[in-house]
Design an enzyme around this catalytic site. Structure first.
Site, PDB file in Angstrom:
ATOM      1  N   HIS A  97       0.841  -1.198   0.000  1.00  0.00           N
ATOM      2  CA  HIS A  97       0.000   0.000   0.000  1.00  0.00           C
ATOM      3  C   HIS A  97       0.886   1.263   0.000  1.00  0.00           C
ATOM      4  CE1 HIS A  97      -3.492   2.403   1.870  1.00  0.00           C
ATOM      5  NE2 HIS A  97      -2.455   3.198   2.010  1.00  0.00           N
ATOM      6  N   GLU A  98       1.865   1.293   0.904  1.00  0.00           N
ATOM      7  CA  GLU A  98       2.763   2.455   0.993  1.00  0.00           C
ATOM      8  C   GLU A  98       3.629   2.580  -0.251  1.00  0.00           C
ATOM      9  OE1 GLU A  98       2.556   4.857   3.075  1.00  0.00           O
ATOM     10  OE2 GLU A  98       1.017   3.809   4.210  1.00  0.00           O
TER      11      GLU A  98
ATOM     12  N   HIS B 256       1.879   4.420  -2.947  1.00  0.00           N
ATOM     13  CA  HIS B 256       1.944   5.875  -2.752  1.00  0.00           C
ATOM     14  C   HIS B 256       3.296   6.398  -3.241  1.00  0.00           C
ATOM     15  CE1 HIS B 256      -1.659   6.408  -0.432  1.00  0.00           C
ATOM     16  NE2 HIS B 256      -1.261   5.685   0.598  1.00  0.00           N
TER      17      HIS B 256
HETATM   18 ZN   LIG Z   1      -2.218   5.174   2.389  1.00  0.00          ZN
END
Ligand SMILES: [Zn+2]
Length: 378
Positions: free
Chosen positions: A67-68, A71
């Site tokens: 998830h990170e 980003h």
């Molecule tokens: Zn996030």
């Protein structure tokens, strides 16, 4: 957030673990192996519960990391420098060195995290459908993983800053109104409200007897409301300092000491004489370090006359700014590295010292007088 342990690099992004992550990892493994799995899937051996629990906790953190990573990779693709990713007790955080300069970039960077979690949820759910024995450890693992990733996606889409959904909301308001400050204020307000709601819910659960779960939720709420507050303050600060040069606020005294000077001399001749708490150390016309009050405090007092500056000064990393630099970026440097002052160099020559305390004092004063910082000079 600075990592306590470094794991390595992935696509040029440093991955690290904050020490609080270990607590979260132990707590999640334990609650899965001792609580959730035995309740839902009775009849396994103790070892099976533990292996499945630990594996589930590990894969949860791999999911958070992905998830990170999403980003960070989008940020990188849009030209923003990405420092690192740190896993900590409440999940993960991408340490970006700069904020997005356009709403469209912020939107893309933020939305991609929850989308990744959603895709992971679908993948784990799909894999689970392939397993024929619904009470097997593999099925339990996949059930947990698809549920937790779906929850992660949903939780992060809540439109309160600093959650991803809050950033998405900020990007939308920012894009439609063109007002970054107002957009941040609205998203941070929702973030704080949501944080308080979680604290209330957590305390209610504690009261109902779910001590651990309630406390966990209350802590997440506390973390979110504090982070929302901090990011709003941080923004006000940076907006206030934007466009003001370092030279406007720096202390222009160019006093230096040599590495051979004794600590006692520095304390009596400089620190006790005025308001300075740090002096740049020069040798052969070159900045080699800075000696600060913090360095001195760490050295035993009775040894000050036998200790030289070179022995206790801060050598690396030595941050500097230029007089024409923007105060907002200088303040960011000071805050990021948690230092109290930074030498100001012009073409390699010392022209002053920029102190955190002076910036804060200036901001407070302009606020009290109802002025925009930096506007007191004509
Ligand atoms: Zn996030």
């Amino acid at each position: 957030m600075r990592a306590s342990f470094r794991l390595g690099r992935l696509f040029g992004i440093e991955i690290g673990i904050h020490y609080t992550w270990i607590l979260a990892f132990a707590l999640i493994s334990w609650s899965l192996a001792q609580r959730l799995f035995p309740q839902v899937y009775p009849g396994w051996s103790t070892g099976t519960y533990w292996i499945t629990g630990i594996l589930a906790a590990l894969l949860l953190f791999v999911s958070v990391l992905l998830h990170e990573m999403a980003h960070s990779l989008v940020a990188k693709a849009r030209g923003l420098p990405v420092g690192s990713i740190t896993l900590f007790i409440f999940g993960g955080v991408s340490n970006l060195e700069e904020e997005a300069k356009k709403p469209s970039i912020e939107f893309a960077m933020s939305i991609v995290g929850p989308l990744t979690s959603l895709v992971l949820a679908v993948i784990f759910w799909g894999l689970k459908q392939l397993i024929e024995m619904p009470a097997s450890p593999a099925a339990a693992l996949l059930s947990y993983l698809w549920t937790i990733n779906a929850l992660l996606a949903a939780f992060n889409l809540i439109p309160g800053f600093p959650l991803d959904g809050g950033r998405v909301l900020r990007a939308i308001i920012w894009g439609t109104t063109g007002n970054f400050v107002r957009a941040t204020n609205i998203a941070a307000m929702i973030g704080r409200f949501f944080g308080w709601t979680l604290i209330a819910l957590g305390l209610f659960l504690v009261w109902q007897g779910d001590f651990l779960g309630g406390l966990w939720i209350a802590f997440i709420g506390w973390f979110l409301s504090t982070a929302a507050d901090a990011s709003r303050r941080d923004m006000t600060l940076r907006e206030g300092l934007r466009g003001v040069p370092v030279s406007a606020l720096m202390d222009t005294s160019t006093e230096t000491v040599t590495p051979q000077a004794s600590v006692e001399e520095v304390v009596y001749n400089i620190f006790l004489q005025g308001r300075r708490h740090a002096v740049p150390v020069y040798q052969d016309d070159r900045l080699v370090g800075i000696i600060t009050l913090t360095d001195v405090k760490e050295s035993p007092r009775h040894k000050w006359n036998q200790t030289t500056v070179a022995e206790i000064m801060t050598r690396q990393p030595l941050y500097t700014v230029a007089p024409e630099d923007d105060l907002s970026s200088a303040m960011k440097l000071i805050a990021q590295h948690d230092i109290n002052q930074v030498p100001v160099l012009h073409q390699g020559r010392l022209v002053g010292l920029l102190k955190r305390a002076d910036i804060i004092r200036h901001l407070q004063l302009s606020q009290e007088l109802g002025m925009r910082p930096g506007q007191d000079r004509r």
